[in-house]
Write a protein that holds these residues in place. Sequence first.
Motif, PDB file in Angstrom:
ATOM      1  N   UNK A   3      40.101  38.422  41.422  1.00 12.46           N
ATOM      2  CA  UNK A   3      39.417  39.602  41.947  1.00 12.46           C
ATOM      3  C   UNK A   3      38.470  40.178  40.901  1.00 12.46           C
ATOM      4  N   UNK A   4      38.964  40.309  39.653  1.00 18.82           N
ATOM      5  CA  UNK A   4      38.149  40.915  38.605  1.00 18.82           C
ATOM      6  C   UNK A   4      36.918  40.083  38.284  1.00 18.82           C
ATOM      7  N   UNK A   5      37.044  38.744  38.393  1.00 18.43           N
ATOM      8  CA  UNK A   5      35.896  37.898  38.093  1.00 18.43           C
ATOM      9  C   UNK A   5      34.757  38.123  39.080  1.00 18.43           C
ATOM     10  N   UNK A   6      35.095  38.536  40.294  1.00 15.57           N
ATOM     11  CA  UNK A   6      34.070  38.769  41.316  1.00 15.57           C
ATOM     12  C   UNK A   6      33.645  40.230  41.399  1.00 15.57           C
ATOM     13  N   UNK A  59      39.817  29.234  39.605  1.00 11.83           N
ATOM     14  CA  UNK A  59      38.804  29.520  38.583  1.00 11.83           C
ATOM     15  C   UNK A  59      37.632  28.550  38.582  1.00 11.83           C
ATOM     16  N   UNK A  60      37.863  27.328  39.076  1.00  7.37           N
ATOM     17  CA  UNK A  60      36.813  26.316  39.020  1.00  7.37           C
ATOM     18  C   UNK A  60      36.772  25.573  37.697  1.00  7.37           C
ATOM     19  N   UNK A  61      37.640  25.939  36.757  1.00  4.10           N
ATOM     20  CA  UNK A  61      37.713  25.235  35.471  1.00  4.10           C
ATOM     21  C   UNK A  61      38.667  24.049  35.588  1.00  4.10           C
ATOM     22  N   UNK A  62      38.230  22.894  35.158  1.00  3.03           N
ATOM     23  CA  UNK A  62      39.030  21.677  35.289  1.00  3.03           C
ATOM     24  C   UNK A  62      39.884  21.454  34.042  1.00  3.03           C
ATOM     25  N   UNK A  63      40.786  22.397  33.790  1.00  4.73           N
ATOM     26  CA  UNK A  63      41.703  22.292  32.660  1.00  4.73           C
ATOM     27  C   UNK A  63      43.098  21.968  33.165  1.00  4.73           C
ATOM     28  N   UNK A  64      43.823  21.183  32.378  1.00  4.52           N
ATOM     29  CA  UNK A  64      45.177  20.794  32.782  1.00  4.52           C
ATOM     30  C   UNK A  64      46.246  21.776  32.313  1.00  4.52           C
ATOM     31  N   UNK A  71      42.571  33.067  29.167  1.00  4.57           N
ATOM     32  CA  UNK A  71      41.457  33.275  28.248  1.00  4.57           C
ATOM     33  C   UNK A  71      40.267  32.373  28.575  1.00  4.57           C
ATOM     34  N   UNK A  72      40.460  31.092  28.934  1.00  2.00           N
ATOM     35  CA  UNK A  72      39.288  30.299  29.328  1.00  2.00           C
ATOM     36  C   UNK A  72      38.541  30.889  30.523  1.00  2.00           C
ATOM     37  N   UNK A  73      39.272  31.473  31.458  1.00  2.00           N
ATOM     38  CA  UNK A  73      38.625  32.101  32.623  1.00  2.00           C
ATOM     39  C   UNK A  73      37.869  33.349  32.190  1.00  2.00           C
ATOM     40  N   UNK A  74      38.476  34.148  31.304  1.00  2.00           N
ATOM     41  CA  UNK A  74      37.800  35.334  30.793  1.00  2.00           C
ATOM     42  C   UNK A  74      36.505  34.949  30.080  1.00  2.00           C
ATOM     43  N   UNK A  75      36.565  33.859  29.293  1.00  2.00           N
ATOM     44  CA  UNK A  75      35.371  33.393  28.581  1.00  2.00           C
ATOM     45  C   UNK A  75      34.292  32.931  29.567  1.00  2.00           C
ATOM     46  N   UNK A  76      34.713  32.211  30.580  1.00  2.00           N
ATOM     47  CA  UNK A  76      33.757  31.751  31.589  1.00  2.00           C
ATOM     48  C   UNK A  76      33.092  32.926  32.290  1.00  2.00           C
ATOM     49  N   UNK A  77      33.866  33.960  32.599  1.00  2.00           N
ATOM     50  CA  UNK A  77      33.321  35.141  33.270  1.00  2.00           C
ATOM     51  C   UNK A  77      32.312  35.886  32.405  1.00  2.00           C
TER      52      UNK A  77
END
Length: 318
Positions: free
Chosen positions: A224-227, A146-151, A178-184
């Motif tokens: 896949x869905x994010x792209x 995702x590229x998000x730096x979450x632990x 959910x953080x990935x969905x928000x980023x997208x």
Amino acid sequence: MDITLVIPLLNEEESLQELHDWIAKVMQAHQYIYEIIFIDDGSTDTSWQVIETLSSSNKAVKGIRFQKNFGKSQALDAGFEMATGTVVITMDADLQDNPDEIPKLYDLIVQADYDLISGWKKKRYDNVITKNIPSKLFNAAARKTSGLKLHDFNCGLKAYKNKVIKTIKVSGEMHRYIPVLAKNEGFTKIGEQVVQHQARKYGVTKFGMDRFINGFLDLITISFLSKFGKRPMHFFGLWGSFMFLFGTTSAFYIGAFKLYRLYTGTKTILVTDNPWFFIALTSMILGTLLFLAGFIGELIIKTKSNEKHYSIKEKLNF
């Protein structure tokens, strides 16, 4: 409304009263205007009766009861739809999330202007073999993809601006991302806050080892869905066109080579005896199917939106 607490649950009758009292104490101490939305995801114990009792004594308590168990993502989605607070905070109902963390999360959204704050249970009280190690592997893969730096992507304790939860759509088992969905969706100010993790006091965990397998499969899906989620033709159409072109080029070459050998009187074989014929035919068929998949995907996106994947049996205080 300052805060909406969205709390999905399944068979948590023993913990609900204690959780409610703890939340109410924190809210009163900070003079927040709040609401608590309990989403009963098909409990078979007396959880709904407990929610009804809490609602009768505290009008801030609201309830949604599903017809059956639809899953945590669907429960969160139902709660998000009903939430009215400026800040929306999600937490689990098993007392492993600490309500004393609420003011800190609220301030990060309101004062620091974050779109989303994800909790990080840095010190955990789960089984090391069955939960901690798989969770670390899962989070590492999610960070890389995702590229998000979450632990801790799957921490139930999160805080959001209201517009975030009204924008994203949580379905399937996508609550982990959910953080990935928000980023997208363009919400880029996503932070992390270390929160206290508490040992389970009542009941048993509702998740087994299969959640990690499902989690990694969902990770592939969301990557896949994010792209390509909003433009499936860009993926399926591209590869379909490439494979069809490869197949037709190969078929043309096979036919031309056959005609050339017949013209020169050179000994040749049947086209169907040439393995390249079947490779070309398969490529053309697969190319056509991929292209059609992309076309159908585009039609589905344009005709099916905001579809609910749960059914509500009853509501309280809405």
